[in-house]
Every structure is written in C-alpha cells, then in structure tokens.
Design an enzyme around this catalytic site. Structure first.
Site, PDB file in Angstrom:
ATOM      1  N   LYS A 182      11.661  -2.217 -25.770  1.00 23.24           N
ATOM      2  CA  LYS A 182      10.374  -3.114 -25.742  1.00 23.24           C
ATOM      3  C   LYS A 182      10.672  -4.791 -25.682  1.00 23.24           C
ATOM      4  O   LYS A 182      11.635  -4.997 -26.824  1.00 23.24           O
ATOM      5  CB  LYS A 182       9.313  -2.780 -26.815  1.00 23.24           C
ATOM      6  CG  LYS A 182       7.964  -3.377 -26.486  1.00 23.24           C
ATOM      7  CD  LYS A 182       7.564  -2.056 -25.543  1.00 23.24           C
ATOM      8  CE  LYS A 182       5.880  -2.396 -25.536  1.00 23.24           C
ATOM      9  NZ  LYS A 182       5.220  -1.039 -24.983  1.00 23.24           N
ATOM     10  N   ASP A 214       3.344  -5.024 -19.986  1.00 26.53           N
ATOM     11  CA  ASP A 214       2.680  -4.776 -21.278  1.00 26.53           C
ATOM     12  C   ASP A 214       1.545  -5.949 -21.298  1.00 26.53           C
ATOM     13  O   ASP A 214       0.787  -6.332 -20.184  1.00 26.53           O
ATOM     14  CB  ASP A 214       3.588  -4.902 -22.351  1.00 26.53           C
ATOM     15  CG  ASP A 214       3.087  -3.954 -23.553  1.00 26.53           C
ATOM     16  OD1 ASP A 214       3.074  -2.771 -23.422  1.00 26.53           O
ATOM     17  OD2 ASP A 214       2.875  -4.938 -24.455  1.00 26.53           O
TER      18      ASP A 214
END
Ligand code: NAD
Length: 408
Positions: free
Chosen positions: A103, A143
C-alpha cells in the site's frame, strides 16, 4: 482513534492463538518486509517548487508480487499504510489470488492541486518509486482520491524510465489503457456474492425482502445496492458525507441515483426521511453494510446496532471493542478481507490479462469473480465451523495458513 496497525496485529494475534499458528512466522507477518519513503519535488503552477512526501509499504510477497493501492490524502501516515499493506496480504490470500500485500500514499490534499500539478506529482512519485515497482515485484492500483488517469500517468512514467512496456505494473487503469471490464462493479457485486452464500448456507436466517441499510453511496455502495435489489432485498437507507436518507418501505435505487446526480447530495430525497450517518447504523434492519469509512462501528455505536448481519464493504469499519460487542450480541460480521475482496480479485484479472495479452468481456470477468468469491466464502466458512469462531478470525486463519505455507 484506534491505531490501525495495532488493530491489524491484534486481529492476527487472536487468530494465531485459536489455530495455534507457527509463532515465528506470525511474528514475521506482524512486521512488513520493507517500507519506502520518498520526497517528491514538484514545480507548482506559480513557478515555485514544493516537496511532497510519498510512501510505499511492502508487507509480504511470499504468495506473489506486493499488491495494493496508492492513496492521496493529507493525513496519510506510516501506521496507516503499514496496516493497509498488511490487510492486503490477508485479503489477497483469502480470495486466493497470487499476490502479496502493499500500500502506498502521498501526503497531499489533491483538491488543492491543478490537473497539471497532479500529473507532475504522480509522475514524480513513479520516478522515485520505480525501483521497487514492477509486474512481478509490486503492482499498485487506485485507492482514496486516485483513479485510472493517475495510474495512466504513473504507468507512462514507469515505462519511459524502465523501457518495460508491460501494462501489468499498475491496475485500475482506464479501459482504453489496459484496464479490465467489470472492475467498476467488482467490489459491490463481490459483496453481494458473499451475501448470497451467507443466506444460502443459513449462517443467518433472513426473511424474504429483508431490509438493508448501507452507509455510503459511492462506487462500492451503489453496485452493492443494485445487486441486492435484484435479489429482492429492500435497501431502506443510504448515505453520503452530508447525511443519509431512510424509507422503511424501500428506496428506489435508480431514482436516488438521479436525485444525487441532479442535486449533488442524497438528503431531501422525496418520500424519505433525512437521517444522520450515526442514525443509519442504528436502524431496525436485518442487514447493515458500512461502505464508506473506517472506524464507524465503535463501542458506543455497536451497542445500538439492531441488524443481525453486518457486511463490511469499507476497509476496517469495526473497532476491536465493537467486534466483541457484536460477538456477545450474536450479530454475524462478514469481515472486510472477505466481503470487499472482489475489487482486488478483479485487479488480479486485469494483471493476468495484461501479462497474457488477453482481453476478457464483462460476463467472463463477473463469472470468474463469482466463482472465486464463492470459493473464498466456502474456505472461510469451513474454518469458522472447525474452530467455532467468528468469520473474522476464520478469514485470518485461512489467510495466515496460506501465507505461512508459501513462506516455506
Ligand atoms: P467512494 O469515494 O466512491 O465513495 C465513498 C462514499 O462514502 C461516498 O458516498 C461518500 O459520500 C461517503 N462518505 C464520505 N465521507 C463520509 C462520512 N463522513 N460519512 C458517511 N459517508 C461518507 O469510495 P468507494 O470506492 O465506494 O469505497 C468505499 C469504501 O470501500 C472505502 O472504505 C474503501 O476503502 C472500500 N473499498 C473500496 C474498494 C473499491 O474497489 N472501490 C475495494 C475495497 C474496499
């Protein structure tokens, strides 16, 4: 506010204890493999330079390349990206795609940037991160506040620097740039595929036409609502950041969509009552679907939840204290790492199509998605029964077993 990385580690710890998992491997999993921080100089439109900070956390790659989104937000921080990369490893293992967890993020409020500045920032991030990215190394995706356009800029920059013309280094790309059909619907539809299995397996006994309250009305919530309605469920509440709407007889999804499009908000929709986001969580419904933010189900709100089933479409909507309350109240929680795994599953399909020069149509994608999600549910359900535990613990046990096996 809960520290998300501590929450993630506690969730794994609980599962490890129940299933007596290898202690050394579990300890390794509590510590991401690598964490990269970069500074990104960007020439702003006024001619001045501004330095931004970007991150990438690579949690574990025993099962395949690190995989996970890049978020643009003023509050992005180390603990957040570490926790999110950790959850990605587990989510990918639950839905059984050959990826590890990653991430990333940049500390920025993208709404304050012009499109040209946003492009320079995104290209700057790819320029600094290219050594740790690659189709078989680390595959980012959109995201919070990032999208297919931003992935396109990063991919272009990556290709120019490395000479690697594969489109598989980034997923979530636009359709004309190697993106996959069905990605838009995947997370919401995937959640409903899980929901169908919950009902079919009588995990919770739901009367026909059961009522559903959904927090959120973004990408995930809209497709969840659409698919649930098709199955005969009644979506009675929806919300956005400005508040929610409620009609116990059911909301007409198409009309709500048109209202939101024309007014920009949900509130004041005809034939419904305006409610707050907190009130939405406490409605007399059979199913509650948090599909907006993390940490909304806390020890205070959990006591007031009336639903029998919670399907976590948002990442991390339930705090550990709330989880205990739901367990005590016999409320079944289908955890995020299973419920919303349809998104990353379809990202895997995009990566696969890019790697193999294939293009699948939407039906093919959704059929494969349904099959993969239903198998994931069955695998989690098996552990849930075996250990007589929660679905969250069962999903962690399944994922940890798979990752630990791959770690060798
Ligand atoms: P989105 O940006 O499309 O929608 C978010 C929704 O939340 C919007 O309706 C917004 O108005 C609402 N919202 C914002 N602030 C709110 C607040 N304070 N109270 C109530 N509602 C608020 O995002 P999305 O893609 O639908 O994602 C929703 C959740 O699902 C996020 O937690 C995300 O991490 C998670 N998720 C998304 C995907 C995906 O594929 N999109 C995959 C896995 C998990």
């Amino acid at each position: 506010m809960n520290n998300p990385f501590e929450t993630a580690k506690a969730q794994l710890g609980a599962a490890a204890k129940i299933a007596n998992l290898d202690k050394d491997k579990v300890e390794q999993l509590k510590n991401p493999d690598r964490y990269v921080e970069v500074s990104i100089p960007v020439k702003m439109d006024n001619g001045q330079q501004k330095i931004f900070t970007g991150f990438r956390s690579q949690h574990n790659n025993a099962r395949g390349p690190y995989k996970g989104g890049i978020r643009y937000h003023q509050d992005v921080n180390l603990d957040e990206v570490r926790a999110l990369s950790f959850w990605m490893s587990f989510k990918n293992a639950v839905v059984n795609v050959p990826f590890g967890g990653g991430k990333g993020g940049i500390i920025v409020n993208p709404k304050e940037l012009s499109v040209a500045e946003l492009e320079r920032l995104s290209r700057g991030y790819a320029k600094k991160m290219f050594p740790v990215f690659g189709p078989e190394m680390d595959v980012p995706a959109p995201d919070v506040n990032t999208n297919g356009q931003i992935m396109g800029w990063m991919l272009d920059e990556y290709q120019k620097i490395t000479g690697n013309n594969s489109k598989a280094t980034f997923t979530g790309k636009s359709l004309d740039n190697g993106g996959s059909q069905g990605r838009e619907e995947a997370t919401g539809f995937g959640g409903v595929y899980v929901f169908e299995e919950v009902v079919k397996n009588k995990v919770v006994d739901l009367p026909a036409g059961s009522k559903i309250a959904i927090q959120g009305f973004g990408n995930v919530a809209t497709f969840f609502a659409q698919a649930a309605e098709k199955l005969g469920y009644k979506v009675v509440a929806l919300s956005d950041s400005k508040g929610g709407i409620y009609n116990q007889a059911g909301l007409d999804y198409e009309k709500v969509l048109a209202h939101k499009k024309s007014t920009g908000v949900l509130k004041d929709f005809a034939d419904s009552k305006n409610i707050t986001n907190e009130e939405l969580l406490e409605l007399p419904v059979e199913v509650l679907v948090p599909a907006a933010l993390e940490n909304v189900l806390t020890k205070d709100s959990a006591e007031k939840v009336q639903a029998k089933l919670i399907i976590e479409m948002a990442n991390g909507p339930t705090t550990p204290e709330a989880d205990e309350i739901f367990y005590r109240k016999n409320i079944v929680v289908i955890p995020d790492i299973l419920a919303n795994s349809g998104g990353v599953c379809t990202s895997y399909f995009e990566w696969y199509q890019n790697m193999n020069n294939e293009v699948w149509d939407k039906n093919q994608v959704l059929e494969k998605l349904s099959k993969q999600i239903k198998q994931a549910f069955a695998d989690v359900h098996e552990r849930q029964k075996k250990y007589n535990t929660t679905f969250r613990n069962a999903a962690y046990i399944l994922a940890a077993e798979r990752i630990i096996q791959a770690m060798g």
